[in-house]
Design a protein around this motif. Sequence first.
Motif, mmCIF file in Angstrom:
data_model
loop_
_atom_site.group_PDB
_atom_site.id
_atom_site.type_symbol
_atom_site.label_atom_id
_atom_site.label_comp_id
_atom_site.label_asym_id
_atom_site.label_seq_id
_atom_site.Cartn_x
_atom_site.Cartn_y
_atom_site.Cartn_z
ATOM 1 N N LEU B 37 16.470 -6.876 3.588
ATOM 2 C CA LEU B 37 15.672 -8.064 3.255
ATOM 3 C C LEU B 37 15.677 -8.311 1.752
ATOM 4 O O LEU B 37 15.122 -9.305 1.276
ATOM 5 C CB LEU B 37 14.214 -7.886 3.704
ATOM 6 N N GLY B 38 16.271 -7.374 1.019
ATOM 7 C CA GLY B 38 16.356 -7.531 -0.424
ATOM 8 C C GLY B 38 15.115 -7.048 -1.169
ATOM 9 O O GLY B 38 14.813 -7.515 -2.259
ATOM 10 N N HIS B 39 14.382 -6.115 -0.555
ATOM 11 C CA HIS B 39 13.212 -5.570 -1.244
ATOM 12 C C HIS B 39 13.423 -4.095 -1.524
ATOM 13 O O HIS B 39 14.223 -3.436 -0.863
ATOM 14 C CB HIS B 39 11.954 -5.737 -0.407
ATOM 15 N N ASN B 40 12.659 -3.589 -2.456
ATOM 16 C CA ASN B 40 12.678 -2.163 -2.724
ATOM 17 C C ASN B 40 11.790 -1.471 -1.683
ATOM 18 O O ASN B 40 10.583 -1.695 -1.661
ATOM 19 C CB ASN B 40 12.151 -1.915 -4.135
ATOM 20 N N PRO B 41 12.395 -0.656 -0.816
ATOM 21 C CA PRO B 41 11.602 -0.073 0.277
ATOM 22 C C PRO B 41 10.403 0.716 -0.228
ATOM 23 O O PRO B 41 9.332 0.654 0.381
ATOM 24 C CB PRO B 41 12.582 0.851 0.986
ATOM 25 N N PHE B 42 10.591 1.439 -1.334
ATOM 26 C CA PHE B 42 9.488 2.290 -1.765
ATOM 27 C C PHE B 42 8.301 1.478 -2.254
ATOM 28 O O PHE B 42 7.161 1.809 -1.984
ATOM 29 C CB PHE B 42 9.979 3.311 -2.789
ATOM 30 N N SER B 43 8.599 0.378 -2.931
ATOM 31 C CA SER B 43 7.450 -0.428 -3.352
ATOM 32 C C SER B 43 6.793 -1.116 -2.158
ATOM 33 O O SER B 43 5.587 -1.343 -2.147
ATOM 34 C CB SER B 43 7.845 -1.434 -4.444
ATOM 35 N N VAL B 44 7.607 -1.405 -1.115
ATOM 36 C CA VAL B 44 7.004 -1.981 0.091
ATOM 37 C C VAL B 44 6.097 -0.952 0.765
ATOM 38 O O VAL B 44 4.953 -1.254 1.122
ATOM 39 C CB VAL B 44 8.086 -2.490 1.064
#
Lengths: 310, 361
Positions: B37-44
């Motif tokens: 999805l183009g996000h940083n998994p860890f920040s999610v």
Amino acid sequence: MALISFLSAAVQAGMPLLFATVGEIITEKSGNLNLGVEGLMLLGAVAGFQVGLITANPFLAVMGALLAGAAGALVFAFLTVTLRANQVVTGLSLTILGTGVASFTGQSLMGQVVPEGISKFFAAVNIPLLGSIPFIGPVLFQQSIFVYMGFIVAIAAGVYFYKTRLGLNLRVVGENPAAADASGINVTLYKYVHIIVGGALCALGGAYLSLVYIPSWQENVTSGRGWIAVALVIFSMWNPYKAMLSAIFFGGLDIVGFRIQKFDIAVSQYMIDMLPYIATIIVLIAVSAKKSKENMAPQSLGEPYFREDR
Amino acid sequence: MLRIIKKPEPSKQQLVAIKITAVILAFVASTVFILSLGHNPFSVYFSMLEGCFGSLYRFNETVIKTIPLAITSLGILIAFKMKFWNIGGEGQILMGAFLASFFALKFPSMPMALLMPLMIVAGMVGGGLWALIPAFFKARLGTNETLFTLMMNYIALQWVTYLQYGPWKDPNALGFPKIPNFSSNAVLPSVLGIHAGWIICLLFIAGIYVFMKYSKKGFEISVIGESETTALYAGMNVKKITLIAIFMSGALCGLAGMIQASAVSNTLSIEIAGGVGYTAIIVAWLSGLSAPIILLVSFLFATLVQGGAYIQTAFQIPQSAAQILQGMILIFVLGSEFFSKYKIDIKKEKPSDNEDGARTA
């Protein structure tokens, strides 16, 4: 005239139910209870619509839906047949996943309309001669190709179950997998094939909704029809021929609530919406009271099969 | 050749290890999904945690979402222990809420000390009776309870819809279809900032744990689940025990409905159950039908729901993404259960020369 238009509308409203019901009957005949029908329908609805939007090709749209349903059902088959996971819980998880995927991919499709090429292809076709039969003609033979496809699928499933060797084997698998295994039937293969075909058909029911019935994208386009299909399987006593009648009947109930408001009848629409479920329960009770083998759920429905348990 | 064989009962540590592996694998899959999805998994993930525990308010919200899930799962647990597949939690929640609401709306000025116990009993009776209908037919005729209880959900939902749009519609809501709000006497009070449902929840977790583990009835329920023939042979009244157990199962679901109606929405509405009845089935199953673990798993599910709602605003990730994550985790955990029951033997020699060959899977 009003009756004819009502019945014709009932056939259209019953069509997504028919696909899903026949799909679930095929699945259950192999002894697997897939409660993920709602999820599979949504997967089919979104895949069919998405592919249709991109390619504007009705065949590819239908293929897209079939493949999406098959993929979802494959996950179910792998978990329940190979890994012997609990069917009820797996089916519910599949519905969660399917609903999530459909609503996620559907977000960008919101408000889009089916391309003209596709809507034209699925527009009502008047079959010559048959279409001009009074009463029956306009109800059954002036419909979309998709509707004819639904009836063909149901009849084909009936012929397959009751008139072919493979269908007989399938029923043995559903009734008594150990006996089927002993007589050399590949139980695992049968289960896989029928779960996947059944799932693909459920997805087709969803695609009918997004491509023909609505025909645009809405969030939660199936609105519980997958669950009604599970009820319809019981209502039809696992018989695809009866599924045709009951799907039209339930389709009629689906629209009667709206139509009844025109008349001054002192019955609440919500009470009418309750009837299909009550009717299904009555059928369920009657079937178990009668204990006639033909009308019952496959004996091994819901049970995982493990060869070494014999 | 691969051959699947049954393992002896695995140890607790093994079971835990298998489940943790499954959850880790699910996380790997989720991470790939979030990356796509183009996000940083860890920040999610961090943001999800923040959404659940970032403030006292958010933590309370997470607990409030845990309560109905845990209580309903307890109800489902009792039924599942005897292999009665109660899929009707959703309907039992609604009917429990319905009967409790009946008293809340009929006696708005009754003192709370009287009204509250009355509503709790009504909620339990409402859910219990609703579950008793399919149980009766199962005991008498062997009717398939999975499908029966599923249908009962829809009838309950239509019934509450009927009330909401019809006879119980609030005349003061300017035509908006809603049932009048409860009087303050009918609202479950707060304890330590969260409605008292959490106390009820903990009491029942402890109670059901003791009941299933140490009471005679609890033992009988397990025996029936293991083998009905054994139970009959031991002289148990299987039908009677079935009815009692399923009444209890429905009663707990009904109690969850009462709590939701009274403490959370302050009225009866069709959104009361909102899928809790179905999620509870999954929770009960994943908990391995153990009451204390239900509390933990319910809390994790509530975290997913609450955190999912939060990332929606924080990252513009639709709520449905959380649903996809939930589905993926479930599928991995369900798949992993196989490895606690079976193991795969890899054989080198050709299996055709002995009777083993016929049994090769």
